[in-house]
Design a protein around this motif. Structure first.
Motif, PDB file in Angstrom:
ATOM      1  N   UNK A 302       0.871  -1.196   0.000  1.00 25.84           N
ATOM      2  CA  UNK A 302       0.000   0.000   0.000  1.00 25.84           C
ATOM      3  C   UNK A 302       0.896   1.230   0.000  1.00 25.84           C
ATOM      4  N   UNK A 303       0.304   2.412  -0.177  1.00 32.68           N
ATOM      5  CA  UNK A 303       1.108   3.638  -0.122  1.00 32.68           C
ATOM      6  C   UNK A 303       1.197   4.150   1.310  1.00 32.68           C
ATOM      7  N   UNK A 304       0.045   4.154   1.985  1.00 34.03           N
ATOM      8  CA  UNK A 304      -0.004   4.746   3.333  1.00 34.03           C
ATOM      9  C   UNK A 304      -0.615   3.745   4.309  1.00 34.03           C
ATOM     10  N   UNK A 305       0.067   3.547   5.427  1.00 36.61           N
ATOM     11  CA  UNK A 305      -0.439   2.644   6.466  1.00 36.61           C
ATOM     12  C   UNK A 305      -0.839   3.486   7.678  1.00 36.61           C
ATOM     13  N   UNK A 306      -2.065   3.253   8.163  1.00 37.96           N
ATOM     14  CA  UNK A 306      -2.580   4.055   9.288  1.00 37.96           C
ATOM     15  C   UNK A 306      -2.899   3.138  10.470  1.00 37.96           C
ATOM     16  N   UNK A 307      -1.928   2.829  11.331  1.00 40.74           N
ATOM     17  CA  UNK A 307      -2.259   2.040  12.523  1.00 40.74           C
ATOM     18  C   UNK A 307      -3.023   2.921  13.508  1.00 40.74           C
ATOM     19  N   UNK A 308      -4.259   2.517  13.861  1.00 44.41           N
ATOM     20  CA  UNK A 308      -5.096   3.361  14.729  1.00 44.41           C
ATOM     21  C   UNK A 308      -5.715   2.539  15.856  1.00 44.41           C
ATOM     22  N   UNK A 309      -4.901   1.616  16.425  1.00 44.64           N
ATOM     23  CA  UNK A 309      -5.434   0.820  17.539  1.00 44.64           C
ATOM     24  C   UNK A 309      -4.549   0.951  18.776  1.00 44.64           C
ATOM     25  N   UNK A 310      -3.439   0.274  18.744  1.00 45.69           N
ATOM     26  CA  UNK A 310      -2.665   0.082  19.962  1.00 45.69           C
ATOM     27  C   UNK A 310      -1.177   0.266  19.730  1.00 45.69           C
ATOM     28  N   UNK A 311      -0.442   0.311  20.809  1.00 45.23           N
ATOM     29  CA  UNK A 311       1.009   0.383  20.721  1.00 45.23           C
ATOM     30  C   UNK A 311       1.594  -0.976  20.292  1.00 45.23           C
ATOM     31  N   UNK A 312       2.807  -0.911  19.756  1.00 45.11           N
ATOM     32  CA  UNK A 312       3.596  -2.126  19.528  1.00 45.11           C
ATOM     33  C   UNK A 312       3.144  -3.025  18.394  1.00 45.11           C
ATOM     34  N   UNK A 313       2.242  -2.573  17.532  1.00 46.02           N
ATOM     35  CA  UNK A 313       1.755  -3.482  16.483  1.00 46.02           C
ATOM     36  C   UNK A 313       2.756  -3.642  15.341  1.00 46.02           C
ATOM     37  N   UNK A 314       3.632  -2.656  15.174  1.00 39.30           N
ATOM     38  CA  UNK A 314       4.711  -2.813  14.195  1.00 39.30           C
ATOM     39  C   UNK A 314       5.989  -2.928  15.019  1.00 39.30           C
ATOM     40  N   UNK A 315       6.571  -4.116  14.974  1.00 38.00           N
ATOM     41  CA  UNK A 315       7.631  -4.447  15.924  1.00 38.00           C
ATOM     42  C   UNK A 315       8.744  -5.223  15.226  1.00 38.00           C
ATOM     43  N   UNK A 316       9.653  -5.761  16.021  1.00 36.71           N
ATOM     44  CA  UNK A 316      10.808  -6.467  15.427  1.00 36.71           C
ATOM     45  C   UNK A 316      10.372  -7.652  14.571  1.00 36.71           C
ATOM     46  N   UNK A 317       9.202  -8.214  14.878  1.00 35.56           N
ATOM     47  CA  UNK A 317       8.746  -9.399  14.142  1.00 35.56           C
ATOM     48  C   UNK A 317       8.255  -9.087  12.729  1.00 35.56           C
ATOM     49  N   UNK A 318       7.668  -7.899  12.535  1.00 36.38           N
ATOM     50  CA  UNK A 318       7.089  -7.649  11.207  1.00 36.38           C
ATOM     51  C   UNK A 318       7.634  -6.416  10.482  1.00 36.38           C
ATOM     52  N   UNK A 319       8.480  -5.627  11.163  1.00 33.09           N
ATOM     53  CA  UNK A 319       8.925  -4.345  10.565  1.00 33.09           C
ATOM     54  C   UNK A 319       9.575  -4.547   9.194  1.00 33.09           C
ATOM     55  N   UNK A 320      10.394  -5.582   9.078  1.00 31.11           N
ATOM     56  CA  UNK A 320      11.118  -5.794   7.819  1.00 31.11           C
ATOM     57  C   UNK A 320      10.163  -6.110   6.668  1.00 31.11           C
ATOM     58  N   UNK A 321       8.987  -6.624   6.989  1.00 35.82           N
ATOM     59  CA  UNK A 321       8.027  -7.005   5.932  1.00 35.82           C
ATOM     60  C   UNK A 321       7.059  -5.896   5.528  1.00 35.82           C
ATOM     61  N   UNK A 322       7.124  -4.769   6.224  1.00 38.19           N
ATOM     62  CA  UNK A 322       6.173  -3.680   5.924  1.00 38.19           C
ATOM     63  C   UNK A 322       6.484  -3.111   4.540  1.00 38.19           C
ATOM     64  N   UNK A 323       5.442  -2.975   3.708  1.00 37.46           N
ATOM     65  CA  UNK A 323       5.678  -2.500   2.341  1.00 37.46           C
ATOM     66  C   UNK A 323       5.202  -1.061   2.126  1.00 37.46           C
ATOM     67  N   UNK A 324       4.467  -0.508   3.088  1.00 39.46           N
ATOM     68  CA  UNK A 324       3.986   0.871   2.937  1.00 39.46           C
ATOM     69  C   UNK A 324       5.175   1.815   2.819  1.00 39.46           C
ATOM     70  N   UNK A 325       5.010   2.887   2.056  1.00 35.55           N
ATOM     71  CA  UNK A 325       6.077   3.888   1.926  1.00 35.55           C
ATOM     72  C   UNK A 325       5.976   4.932   3.029  1.00 35.55           C
TER      73      UNK A 325
END
Ligand code: NAD
Length: 476
Positions: A302-325
């Motif tokens: 995607x172009x834009x990712x909007x996490x709007x729930x909780x802390x810690x959802x983008x972390x060491x486990x998934x950060x490398x896989x994030x494709x948003x710019x």
């Protein structure tokens, strides 16, 4: 959630603070004074419900009193704990300084799953929690002013304000003891949408500067950008709705508690919100593909990712896989310190929480001012403004007549021009100005300092600088 390899939420905030403060010239004593949380009050209280006494645990943390009152939301969730409340209170200090809301930082929380209780039970619990906080001036118009956060909204704020008024019968400013109240209980137009609206204004300002767009590896405007939103609650819903309806964004993913919905051609935010209200989740919604493992959708293209729930959802486990710019942190602390580093190295641009979700506290500030001044914004000026505009239009029409009707104004222009600004227009204008000004203060540092490579560090530099100046002015 983040794995055990990662620091706690509060440590994560401190790590980000430390990263920024190393670039500043503050005395170590002052640095420490700003970083630490001044006090955290823990309360355990019993409420008789369903024939037995239930004990609840709540917190109110005050991070910094360099300005008073201190301000920050009250969260209702089972995972609430002291570390989280302290992290959120620290973020409130930096957020208020960044957007020039004249408050110190605070935050509160109650360990509860609100969905497990009936409305009248929640009212009893909320009133009792408020009573404990009011007794200790942890809810007070001049000292500590809560607001809604996850799991709370207008209803809870109205109960708290009423509880304060009952205990302080002669306080003429009683309504200013909490913000985010319903309009008929001293609230302000535009508060419910404010945080999501602020996210929209933040993105608009980002897209006003081609250098910023380029840094994210994007091009063009918000129109047509593919957006994934996590959480369709107060913040996520309003942000997604406005971006879709007013800026032409395509919402390609919505992640909720029970899974996610995806659709390359775009999801209808209004429809899905109504579906969730009816079915308590996104599952079964007909016009999209359902994905059971919702958080996997954070990693979708995607172009834009909007996490709007909780802390810690983008972390060491998934950060490398994030494709948003571009990631805009609508929630507080969605990216851990470790993930932040990985994403920076990948060149992903992050619009940081302390700025991105500051729309809520900004409009809360307007509400507090409204309560203290006891008058609705625009009440004195609106008709005067309309009369003056009418005068100008009439004169221009007279001149046009005189010149033989060679030009005329469109009816649409006249309608818009003649309308004086009411409270909602003024609130949105004040919010827009605040979001733009604060972004520009970060942008200036981001572009001008070689040692600052990201917006989060820029945000910390601006806000810590302001808090430090305030302490220094007090002779500390
Ligand atoms: P909310 O309670 O209105 O909404 C939260 C939404 O997230 C709900 O729709 C819920 O179903 C969903 N959700 C819960 N757990 C989930 C999970 N594990 N995965 C996916 N979705 C899940 O809360 P809110 O007020 O919108 O707050 C969200 C975030 O924004 C929080 O981090 C809060 O601190 C921050 N924030 C809120 C405000 C405000 O004005 N409400 C202001 C500033 C910051």
């Amino acid at each position: 959630m983040s794995s055990a390899r990662e620091p706690s939420f509060r440590e994560s905030v401190d790590l980000m603070f430390n990263r920024a403060v190393r670039l500043m010239d503050l005395s170590p004593g002052l640095e420490e004074k700003i970083r630490v949380c001044n006090a955290t009050y823990t309360v355990r209280f019993g409420v008789r419900l369903r024939g037995q006494i239930h004990t609840f645990t709540g917190y109110r943390s005050v991070h910094s009193e360099h300005m008073e009152p201190v301000k920050g939301g009250i969260r209702y969730a089972t995972a609430v704990n002291q570390d989280e409340v302290e992290a959120l209170a620290a973020l409130m200090t930096y957020k208020c300084a960044l957007v020039e809301a004249p408050f110190g930082g605070s935050k509160g929380g109650l360990c509860i799953d609100p969905r497990e209780w009936e409305v009248h039970e929640l009212e009893q619990i909320t009133r009792r929690f408020a009573y404990e906080l009011i007794k200790r001036d942890l809810i007070n118009p001049s000292q500590n002013v809560p607001a809604p956060d996850m799991g709370t909204g207008e209803r809870e704020m109205a109960w708290m304000a009423d509880q304060y008024a009952r205990m302080n019968t002669t306080d003429i400013n009683a309504k200013a003891c909490v913000t985010g109240k319903p309009l008929n209980a001293g609230g302000i137009a535009g508060r419910v949408e404010a945080t999501g609206r602020g996210v929209q204004y933040a993105l608009r300002e980002f897209f006003r500067d081609s250098r910023d767009i380029e840094k994210a590896g994007l091009s063009g405007s918000l129109d047509g950008k593919r957006v994934i939103v996590q959480g369709l609650g107060n913040v996520g819903y309003h942000a997604a709705k406005f971006l879709q309806e007013e800026d032409g964004c395509i919402i390609t993913g919505i992640i909720e508690r029970d899974g996610a919905l995806v659709s390359a051609k775009g999801l209808n935010v209004e429809d899905i919100r109504a579906w969730i209200a009816q079915h308590q989740g996104v599952k079964g919604y007909p016009d999209a593909t359902y994905v059971e493992n919702g958080s996997a959708v954070l990693e979708e293209e995607c172009d834009i990712l909007v996490p709007a729930v909780l802390e810690g959802v983008i972390n060491l486990d998934n950060a490398a896989n994030i494709k948003a710019r571009l990631i805009i942190e609508a929630a507080n602390g969605p990216v851990t310190a470790g993930a932040d580093e990985i994403l920076r190295e990948k060149g992903v641009i992050i619009i940081p929480d302390m700025y991105a979700n500051a729309g809520g506290v900004t409009v809360s500030y307007f509400e507090w001012v409204k309560n203290l001044s006891h008058i609705r914004f625009g009440r004195m000026q609106r008709r005067e403004e309309e009369a003056r505009n009418q005068l100008l239009v009439a004169e221009l029409e007279r001149l046009s007549d005189y010149m033989g009707d060679t030009w005329s104004m469109t009816e649409d222009f006249k309608k818009k021009y003649l309308r004086g600004a009411g409270e909602l227009e003024l609130v949105r204008s004040g919010l827009d100005d605040t979001m733009r000004t604060a972004y520009q203060s970060m942008r200036e540092i981001w572009h001008s300092r070689e040692d600052v490579s990201d917006l989060r560090t820029a945000a910390y530099l601006v806000s810590i600088g302001k808090v430090a100046a305030s302490y220094q002015a007090k002779g500390l």
